[in-house]
Design an enzyme around this catalytic site. Sequence first.
Site, short mmCIF file in Angstrom:
data_model
loop_
_atom_site.label_atom_id
_atom_site.label_comp_id
_atom_site.label_asym_id
_atom_site.label_seq_id
_atom_site.Cartn_x
_atom_site.Cartn_y
_atom_site.Cartn_z
N THR A 1 0.83 -1.20 0.00
CA THR A 1 0.00 0.00 0.00
C THR A 1 0.86 1.26 0.00
O THR A 1 1.95 1.27 0.59
CB THR A 1 -0.95 0.00 1.22
OG1 THR A 1 -1.63 1.25 1.27
CG2 THR A 1 -0.23 -0.21 2.53
N SER B 1 -1.33 3.45 10.42
CA SER B 1 -2.26 2.64 11.21
C SER B 1 -1.60 1.28 11.44
O SER B 1 -0.62 0.94 10.75
CB SER B 1 -3.58 2.43 10.47
OG SER B 1 -3.40 1.54 9.38
N TYR C 1 -2.84 -1.44 10.56
CA TYR C 1 -2.99 -2.14 9.28
C TYR C 1 -1.84 -1.79 8.34
O TYR C 1 -1.16 -2.68 7.80
CB TYR C 1 -4.33 -1.79 8.61
CG TYR C 1 -4.23 -1.91 7.11
CD1 TYR C 1 -4.10 -3.17 6.50
CD2 TYR C 1 -4.18 -0.78 6.28
CE1 TYR C 1 -3.94 -3.28 5.12
CE2 TYR C 1 -4.03 -0.88 4.92
CZ TYR C 1 -3.90 -2.13 4.35
OH TYR C 1 -3.72 -2.25 2.99
N HIS C 2 -1.60 -0.46 8.15
CA HIS C 2 -0.54 -0.07 7.22
C HIS C 2 0.82 -0.61 7.69
O HIS C 2 1.67 -0.99 6.90
CB HIS C 2 -0.50 1.46 7.08
CG HIS C 2 -1.65 2.03 6.28
ND1 HIS C 2 -2.77 2.58 6.88
CD2 HIS C 2 -1.88 2.12 4.95
CE1 HIS C 2 -3.62 2.99 5.94
NE2 HIS C 2 -3.10 2.73 4.76
N LYS D 1 1.64 -4.08 6.53
CA LYS D 1 2.16 -4.14 5.15
C LYS D 1 3.66 -3.87 5.15
O LYS D 1 4.40 -4.42 4.34
CB LYS D 1 1.45 -3.11 4.27
CG LYS D 1 -0.02 -3.37 4.07
CD LYS D 1 -0.24 -4.52 3.10
CE LYS D 1 -1.68 -4.65 2.69
NZ LYS D 1 -1.94 -5.81 1.84
#
Length: 393
Positions: A144, A179, A181-182, A185
Amino acid sequence: MKILVLGGDGYLGWPTALYLSKRGYRVAVVDNFLRRHYDDEMGVNSLVPIEKLSRRISTWEMVTGLKINSYVGDLTDNSFIYETIKDFMPDTIVHFAEQRSAPYSMIDRDHAVHTQVNNVVGTLNLLYAIAELNPNIHLVKLGTMGEYGTPNIDIEEGYITIEHNGRKDVMPYPKQPGSFYHLSKVHDSHNILFACRIWGLKATDLNQGVVYGQETDETVLHPDLATRFDYDAVFGTVLNRFCVQAAVGVPLTVYGSGNQTRGMLNIRDTLACIELAILNPAESGEMRVYNQFTESFSINQIAELVKECSDDNVEITKIDDPRVEAQEHYYNAKHTKLMDLGLLPHYLSKDIVKNIINSAIKYADRVDHLAINPTVGWRNTKSQLITANPAKN
Ligand code: NAD
Ligand code: USQ
């Protein structure tokens, strides 16, 4: 060429599987339906009704005569992914199968832990399986743009040349994700780079921007082939959300100043980029990184465009930003590598926005208004929400 699409029941994985099948690749999909489970947990649903995976696959065969195989299971289950790869023996694996919502990962400790375990462990299992079964498999992994954050310098495609105390080296570009989530990645990128280095694997990490749109040439062939369309504050992404908000005539929810700038791309370009990455595999030991987006916009620009395209000329409202993110920042992210490989972008236009609004209007009676406003704040550490829809808490 045989291609295994992990996360093949999701928003992007399903249309990618169809696109590749139509182009003559032999395709199999893997999914554990985690995304459908999040719908139940959050009390929300895709705006566009979606069929079960088995029905989608049988309709695809009925409409086109093409077969897609499926494997139902969880990437965090090592033996499942090992046996699946051994059975299908793909040339390329396209990996979409992760928890992909930043707000979901910021709900509380449990959701942060789930996101990182699901994403990091799933990808690690995959790396081990590829290394043991066939290191020649090309891994095309969805990363991302949010891995980079918003640094005050140009963002390069994965790597940057640094000169320090008279010496020079090419290093992974510094990451400042926004975040948990990020961050998952970023952890994946490090693990993939390491696996390429020690085992000679071949990988392409696609740092994708925010995707918009819902229809592709293949999904429109039959209603059973539709892909999901999220508009709620946890899983909906900004442009898709604004189009649904315009469709039902509620104010567009700009967070903070609206000057946050992000790279974006049309869902049709996601599919084209994936095929370009497949056709141009990395070398053994190499982790290629492409920045996969076609244009960047501020949130205010997106809101203005959607407002102009809406019949009711909807209002734009500024909401206190529930996230912790730079409100004013420099943004110049390079994105030439996929264009050099031949990508012909579908740039954002009023026609495209009107199309998305019109598809949302078709399903306006399915919109749950209570799921639109944000319920997850980055600053809280305690559990803040049970569902994305406060009325269902
Ligand atoms: P999605 O949630 O719709 O699809 C992901 C699919 O993976 C789901 O069907 C889910 O059930 C499956 N999955 C998740 N964990 C799994 C596991 N452990 N085992 C098996 N299956 C599992 O998400 P999406 O929007 O299609 O995104 C796909 C990928 O692209 C994600 O990795 C995401 O981070 C990345 N991405 C998405 C966007 C976007 O705007 N949608 C932008 C940039 C990057
Ligand atoms: N935003 C608003 N109003 C909204 C929703 C979002 O102003 O109603 C703002 C956010 O504050 C943020 C920006 O829009 O500044 C983007 O938010 P988003 O929810 O559209 O996207 P994001 O959380 O970054 O995540 C999405 C996908 C994720 C993917 C990422 C690509 O869910 O899987 O990795 O886009 S990127 O943004 O490049 O990291």
